[in-house]
Design a protein around this motif. Sequence first.
Motif, PDB file in Angstrom:
ATOM      1  N   LEU A  63       6.130  -5.512   0.781  1.00 22.37           N
ATOM      2  CA  LEU A  63       6.184  -5.800  -0.553  1.00 22.37           C
ATOM      3  C   LEU A  63       6.325  -7.145  -0.784  1.00 22.37           C
ATOM      4  CD1 LEU A  63       8.544  -2.723  -1.759  1.00 22.37           C
ATOM      5  CD2 LEU A  63       6.098  -3.117  -2.165  1.00 22.37           C
ATOM      6  N   ALA A  64       6.901  -7.690  -0.010  1.00 19.62           N
ATOM      7  CA  ALA A  64       6.982  -9.609  -0.268  1.00 19.62           C
ATOM      8  C   ALA A  64       5.585 -10.065  -0.284  1.00 19.62           C
ATOM      9  CB  ALA A  64       7.870  -9.889   0.750  1.00 19.62           C
ATOM     10  N   LYS A  65       4.860  -9.568   0.911  1.00 20.59           N
ATOM     11  CA  LYS A  65       3.403 -10.228   0.790  1.00 20.59           C
ATOM     12  C   LYS A  65       2.437  -9.984  -0.263  1.00 20.59           C
ATOM     13  CE  LYS A  65       4.104 -12.211   4.739  1.00 20.59           C
ATOM     14  NZ  LYS A  65       4.188 -13.695   4.598  1.00 20.59           N
ATOM     15  N   LEU A  66       2.631  -8.553  -0.794  1.00 26.28           N
ATOM     16  CA  LEU A  66       2.042  -7.984  -1.893  1.00 26.28           C
ATOM     17  C   LEU A  66       2.422  -8.881  -3.210  1.00 26.28           C
ATOM     18  CD1 LEU A  66      -0.002  -5.942  -2.573  1.00 26.28           C
ATOM     19  CD2 LEU A  66       1.894  -4.417  -3.167  1.00 26.28           C
ATOM     20  N   MET A  94       0.021   2.661   0.149  1.00 29.80           N
ATOM     21  CA  MET A  94       0.263   1.184   0.033  1.00 29.80           C
ATOM     22  C   MET A  94      -0.834   0.491   1.098  1.00 29.80           C
ATOM     23  SD  MET A  94       2.024   0.644  -2.579  1.00 29.80           S
ATOM     24  CE  MET A  94       2.699  -0.952  -2.510  1.00 29.80           C
ATOM     25  N   ALA A  95      -0.876   1.096   2.238  1.00 22.19           N
ATOM     26  CA  ALA A  95      -1.628   0.272   3.242  1.00 22.19           C
ATOM     27  C   ALA A  95      -3.129   0.340   2.734  1.00 22.19           C
ATOM     28  CB  ALA A  95      -1.638   0.957   4.607  1.00 22.19           C
ATOM     29  N   GLY A  96      -3.438   1.556   2.314  1.00 22.47           N
ATOM     30  CA  GLY A  96      -4.941   2.050   1.782  1.00 22.47           C
ATOM     31  C   GLY A  96      -5.263   0.894   0.549  1.00 22.47           C
ATOM     32  N   SER A  97      -4.224   0.960  -0.593  1.00 21.69           N
ATOM     33  CA  SER A  97      -4.627   0.127  -1.462  1.00 21.69           C
ATOM     34  C   SER A  97      -4.572  -1.475  -1.313  1.00 21.69           C
ATOM     35  CB  SER A  97      -3.274   0.272  -2.648  1.00 21.69           C
ATOM     36  OG  SER A  97      -3.316   1.875  -2.855  1.00 21.69           O
ATOM     37  N   SER A  98      -3.844  -1.614  -0.281  1.00 19.01           N
ATOM     38  CA  SER A  98      -3.823  -3.191   0.098  1.00 19.01           C
ATOM     39  C   SER A  98      -5.015  -3.776   0.763  1.00 19.01           C
ATOM     40  CB  SER A  98      -2.696  -3.572   0.813  1.00 19.01           C
ATOM     41  OG  SER A  98      -1.299  -3.252   0.100  1.00 19.01           O
ATOM     42  N   TYR A  99      -5.466  -2.762   1.598  1.00 19.86           N
ATOM     43  CA  TYR A  99      -6.603  -2.876   2.499  1.00 19.86           C
ATOM     44  C   TYR A  99      -7.750  -3.000   1.449  1.00 19.86           C
ATOM     45  CZ  TYR A  99      -5.131  -2.666   7.118  1.00 19.86           C
ATOM     46  OH  TYR A  99      -4.531  -3.080   8.456  1.00 19.86           O
TER      47      TYR A  99
END
Length: 142
Positions: A63-66, A94-99
Motif C-alpha cells: 500500500l505504501a508503494k502504491l 491487489m497484486a493483479g491490479s498493480s501488475y
Amino acid sequence: MFGKSIALSSAAASLVMFSSVSYSQPHPENFAGCQGGCDGASRNLSAETEGLYRATRSYNRGLAKLKKQDFTKAARLFESAAKSVPEKAEFNYMAGSSYYFAGEHDLAKTYLMEALAIEGEGAIDSGQREIAEDILRKISES
C-alpha cells in the motif's frame, strides 16, 4: 492515445484511493496486542498466524508503494502476501491490479483470475470484482 492515458491515470488514482481508504489494515506492529513489545522472540504464533502476519506486513508495504505509484514494487509485495495467504482474494486482486498498471499484463491476468475464483469469506467485494473484470477485458482487447 491521450484519452487512454487519462483513463489509466484515473484508474490508477482510484486504485490508490480505493485501496488505501477502504481496505488498508493496521500495521501489525501497531496492534494493541503488541503494546509492551513485539520483538518476535516473545511471540508464540502458529504457522498459520505467522503466515497471516507476514502477509499483512507485505500488504501494508505494498500500500505504501502504491501510494507512491511504484506499481512494480507494490505488485511484488502484494504477490508475496498472496503467496503467503492464497485464500485471501484481496491480496491476489491487489497484486493483479498493480501488475496491470506496471504493464505486466500476463502476471496481472494470473492474479486477477485467481482473485475472481476465490469464493466465500475470502472473496473480493463487488466493486473489486467489477474492476478486475474490466482490467481482464482490457488485457484481452490489447
